[in-house]
Design a protein around this motif. Structure first.
Motif, mmCIF file in Angstrom:
data_model
loop_
_atom_site.group_PDB
_atom_site.id
_atom_site.type_symbol
_atom_site.label_atom_id
_atom_site.label_comp_id
_atom_site.label_asym_id
_atom_site.label_seq_id
_atom_site.Cartn_x
_atom_site.Cartn_y
_atom_site.Cartn_z
ATOM 1 N N TYR A 115 -36.181 -32.287 54.652
ATOM 2 C CA TYR A 115 -36.365 -33.200 55.796
ATOM 3 C C TYR A 115 -37.753 -33.465 56.365
ATOM 4 C CZ TYR A 115 -31.728 -34.003 57.233
ATOM 5 O OH TYR A 115 -30.429 -34.438 57.203
ATOM 6 N N ALA A 116 -38.625 -32.542 56.008
ATOM 7 C CA ALA A 116 -40.057 -32.756 56.108
ATOM 8 C C ALA A 116 -40.465 -33.296 57.506
ATOM 9 C CB ALA A 116 -40.477 -34.197 55.173
ATOM 10 N N ASN A 117 -39.783 -32.469 58.489
ATOM 11 C CA ASN A 117 -40.175 -32.466 59.849
ATOM 12 C C ASN A 117 -41.539 -31.919 60.253
ATOM 13 O OD1 ASN A 117 -40.576 -32.116 62.652
ATOM 14 N ND2 ASN A 117 -38.466 -31.633 62.790
ATOM 15 N N PRO A 118 -42.430 -32.742 60.606
ATOM 16 C CA PRO A 118 -43.764 -32.459 60.508
ATOM 17 C C PRO A 118 -43.899 -30.767 61.432
ATOM 18 C CG PRO A 118 -43.806 -34.640 61.176
ATOM 19 C CD PRO A 118 -42.345 -34.033 61.002
ATOM 20 N N SER A 119 -43.093 -30.642 62.188
ATOM 21 C CA SER A 119 -43.131 -29.438 63.151
ATOM 22 C C SER A 119 -42.162 -28.070 62.245
ATOM 23 C CB SER A 119 -42.206 -29.600 64.274
ATOM 24 O OG SER A 119 -43.379 -30.580 65.124
ATOM 25 N N SER A 120 -41.747 -28.353 61.253
ATOM 26 C CA SER A 120 -40.918 -27.159 60.631
ATOM 27 C C SER A 120 -41.775 -26.290 59.989
ATOM 28 C CB SER A 120 -39.979 -27.972 59.642
ATOM 29 O OG SER A 120 -38.994 -28.380 59.952
ATOM 30 N N ASP A 121 -41.344 -25.021 59.846
ATOM 31 C CA ASP A 121 -42.363 -24.048 59.002
ATOM 32 C C ASP A 121 -42.454 -24.035 57.597
ATOM 33 O OD1 ASP A 121 -40.743 -22.606 61.620
ATOM 34 O OD2 ASP A 121 -42.696 -21.698 61.446
ATOM 35 N N VAL A 122 -41.288 -24.738 57.005
ATOM 36 C CA VAL A 122 -41.297 -24.489 55.677
ATOM 37 C C VAL A 122 -42.333 -25.282 54.672
ATOM 38 C CG1 VAL A 122 -39.901 -25.008 53.556
ATOM 39 C CG2 VAL A 122 -38.815 -23.784 55.518
ATOM 40 N N PRO A 123 -42.556 -26.649 55.165
ATOM 41 C CA PRO A 123 -43.350 -27.590 54.286
ATOM 42 C C PRO A 123 -44.828 -26.865 54.109
ATOM 43 C CG PRO A 123 -42.193 -28.937 55.556
ATOM 44 C CD PRO A 123 -41.843 -27.452 56.228
ATOM 45 N N ALA A 124 -45.417 -26.545 55.217
ATOM 46 C CA ALA A 124 -46.829 -25.814 54.790
ATOM 47 C C ALA A 124 -46.699 -24.912 54.211
ATOM 48 C CB ALA A 124 -47.449 -25.863 56.311
ATOM 49 N N ALA A 136 -33.288 -33.213 40.815
ATOM 50 C CA ALA A 136 -32.328 -33.503 39.644
ATOM 51 C C ALA A 136 -31.648 -34.722 40.201
ATOM 52 C CB ALA A 136 -31.367 -32.663 39.699
ATOM 53 N N SER A 137 -31.349 -35.787 39.267
ATOM 54 C CA SER A 137 -30.529 -36.778 39.618
ATOM 55 C C SER A 137 -29.796 -37.127 38.419
ATOM 56 C CB SER A 137 -31.411 -38.109 40.111
ATOM 57 O OG SER A 137 -32.151 -38.734 38.631
ATOM 58 N N ARG A 138 -28.986 -38.241 38.390
ATOM 59 C CA ARG A 138 -27.930 -38.668 37.050
ATOM 60 C C ARG A 138 -28.966 -39.092 35.822
ATOM 61 N NH1 ARG A 138 -24.676 -43.414 39.215
ATOM 62 N NH2 ARG A 138 -26.861 -43.887 39.943
ATOM 63 N N THR A 139 -30.045 -39.432 36.382
ATOM 64 C CA THR A 139 -31.033 -40.059 35.359
ATOM 65 C C THR A 139 -31.929 -39.013 34.681
ATOM 66 O OG1 THR A 139 -32.239 -40.979 37.021
ATOM 67 C CG2 THR A 139 -30.747 -42.407 36.036
ATOM 68 N N GLY A 140 -32.093 -37.792 35.298
ATOM 69 C CA GLY A 140 -33.075 -36.967 34.760
ATOM 70 C C GLY A 140 -33.405 -35.914 35.742
ATOM 71 N N HIS A 141 -34.265 -35.025 35.300
ATOM 72 C CA HIS A 141 -35.148 -34.008 36.288
ATOM 73 C C HIS A 141 -36.612 -34.242 36.248
ATOM 74 C CE1 HIS A 141 -31.341 -31.252 36.111
ATOM 75 N NE2 HIS A 141 -30.984 -32.206 35.268
ATOM 76 N N ARG A 142 -36.968 -33.910 37.398
ATOM 77 C CA ARG A 142 -38.660 -34.005 37.354
ATOM 78 C C ARG A 142 -39.037 -32.943 38.356
ATOM 79 N NH1 ARG A 142 -40.844 -37.526 41.770
ATOM 80 N NH2 ARG A 142 -39.259 -37.958 43.103
ATOM 81 N N GLU A 143 -40.287 -32.411 38.311
ATOM 82 C CA GLU A 143 -40.778 -31.504 38.974
ATOM 83 C C GLU A 143 -41.917 -32.120 39.850
ATOM 84 O OE1 GLU A 143 -41.794 -28.177 36.384
ATOM 85 O OE2 GLU A 143 -40.001 -27.455 36.597
ATOM 86 N N VAL A 144 -42.040 -31.652 41.150
ATOM 87 C CA VAL A 144 -43.409 -32.202 41.972
ATOM 88 C C VAL A 144 -43.736 -31.059 42.730
ATOM 89 C CG1 VAL A 144 -43.766 -33.714 43.772
ATOM 90 C CG2 VAL A 144 -41.828 -34.205 42.579
ATOM 91 N N LYS A 145 -45.106 -31.097 42.759
ATOM 92 C CA LYS A 145 -46.028 -30.104 43.463
ATOM 93 C C LYS A 145 -45.767 -30.284 44.925
ATOM 94 C CE LYS A 145 -48.049 -27.364 40.740
ATOM 95 N NZ LYS A 145 -47.779 -25.937 40.823
ATOM 96 N N ALA A 146 -45.194 -29.113 45.840
ATOM 97 C CA ALA A 146 -45.325 -29.472 47.124
ATOM 98 C C ALA A 146 -46.493 -30.092 47.827
ATOM 99 C CB ALA A 146 -45.216 -28.036 47.828
#
Lengths: 275, 168
Positions: A115-124, A136-146
């Protein structure tokens, strides 16, 4: 009652879930603490809801890397002794989430991450821990750094047809300390500014700090600081890194930029002391 | 135009229930329509806790749960909460006047029961943390905290009596 019609799905395989996400404007349902009230109040009107509860994404695996399923709740984080030992920062954060025991047991790390709410605890926290997000999607998987995942307030690089499945963490080096501090105005309030810090002992010049500040900016702000007196560096560098300052009914323009260095310094101090 | 409806089978307060409900319903709405009226509809944002129920044993805010997502699961409301702890907490709320208008009371009592089942001797901070997801708009928090502390003391006293050796 939710005003608009939608189809509810609780698929039993990831492939089925991804096929559903590939159609129209489907929304992923984790703990429901964001999506359901947003639908109740008409802020989100997905034509389909894909519930992840039967996909087995609620596991915490520790074998070298630490792999946390997107459906893991804050309570699961707090109850996992192994995770608390390996990633105490994540447990510190989970222990300070507001909303009572109900939210602690309902809300998921993956949901908050996406959800990437700026006020949430998790993203930072994910940024401080240099987490890798598996999409993951139908067309493949990928990895992204936070640190690359967050592009704006409530915006990430996740495409609508993608689902976050796991968050992967490399265990911090032995002896690393961590700190988590947040400013909020009452027990149940949203955080105004959060600061998550990992301090790693270095051979010379004092510890290396990896600090992520949440709540202050549209996206988490990352600072890497070396040395025994990082407070000066925080005071000098952090305000200018807050390029899209977040403001809302709790704290108007200028407030978060001004308090962020003090909150960051407290997390830094805790990280050095906890080592 | 007919709305999409769903068949919902759940265990509600220890009874198996099968119902045909609107697919757009929230769990709080579905269980109230099925007769479980102790759980209240409050904010519908997950802030107030008036709709708290146990879902598969965990306290949840049932306005944040789609009724469809509760299919095959167990829901317990205050009405179905019948343990000795539950009874003691209920009586303590009456004795200590742990309510004014009563709207938040079912949710408050449910989180109190959940707390006392996990910790027999909570501190005041534990109690305040346990009710931190429940709002009392009459602001009667001190009486609520005192009721829960009183229930904890009574339960500890009972446990001590049971454990003490019989001397006569």
């Amino acid at each position: 009652m939710i005003a608009h019609d939608f189809d509810y799905h609780a698929p039993r395989s990831l492939a089925d879930a991804l096929a559903l996400l590939g159609q129209a404007d489907a929304a992923v349902l984790g703990g429901g603490t964001w999506l359901v009230p947003n639908m109740t109040y008409g802020r989100q009107r997905p034509s389909a809801v894909v519930d992840i509860r039967r996909l087995g994404l609620d596991a915490i695996e520790i074998a070298g890397d630490i792999v946390v399923g997107a459906g893991v709740t804050y309570r699961q984080v707090l109850q996992s002794e192994a995770l608390r030992a390996k990633l105490p920062l994540l447990a510190m954060m989970a222990g300070q989430v507001t909303g009572g025991p109900q939210i602690v047991g309902q809300a998921t790390l993956g949901g908050s991450a996406c959800y990437a709410n700026p006020s949430s605890d998790v993203p930072a926290c994910l940024v401080a821990l240099d987490a890798t997000l598996r999409l993951a999607s139908r067309t493949g998987h990928r990895e992204v750094k936070a640190a690359d995942f967050y592009t704006g307030a409530f915006q990430t690089t996740r495409r609508p047809d993608e689902m976050l499945t796991h968050m992967v963490f490399a265990p911090p080096p032995g002896g690393a300390g961590c700190g988590y501090h947040k400013l909020k105005f009452s027990t149940g309030s949203w955080p105004i500014v959060t600061a998550a810090c990992i301090a790693v002992a270095a051979t010379d010049g004092g510890p290396r700090h990896r600090l992520a500040v949440g709540g202050a900016n549209a996206v988490p702000v990352l600072l890497e600081i070396d040395g025994r007196d990082p407070d000066e560096a925080v005071a000098a560098r952090l305000p200018s890194l807050i390029s899209q300052e977040w403001s809302d009914e709790f704290a108007g323009a200028g407030y978060r930029r001004q308090v962020a260095p003090a909150i960051a310094s407290r997390a830094l101090r805790q990280a050095r002391g906890a080592r | 135009m007919s709305r999409p409806s769903i068949d919902l089978a759940l265990r509600l307060d220890h009874r198996d229930v099968v119902a045909h409900v609107d697919g757009r319903a929230l769990l709080i709405e579905a269980i109230r329509d099925l007769g479980a009226r102790s759980a209240r509809i409050g904010c519908l944002t997950g802030d107030c806790g008036a709709c708290t129920v146990l879902l598969d044993g965990q306290p949840v805010k049932s306005c944040l749960v789609l009724a469809a997502a509760a299919d095959g699961r167990e829901v317990v409301t205050l009405e179905g909460s019948a343990s000795a702890i539950a009874e003691t907490v209920r009586r303590a709320f009456i004795a200590k006047k742990g309510f004014q208008c009563g709207y938040c009371t079912s949710g408050m009592i449910l989180v109190a029961i959940d707390l006392l089942e996990a910790f027999a001797t909570p501190t005041e901070a534990d109690i305040r943390s346990a009710i931190s997801g429940n709002l009392c708009r009459c602001t009667g928090y001190d009486d609520i905290v005192s009721a829960i502390a009183d229930a904890a003391e009574q339960l500890s006293a009972k446990a001590a009596t049971r454990e003490s050796p019989e001397i006569f």
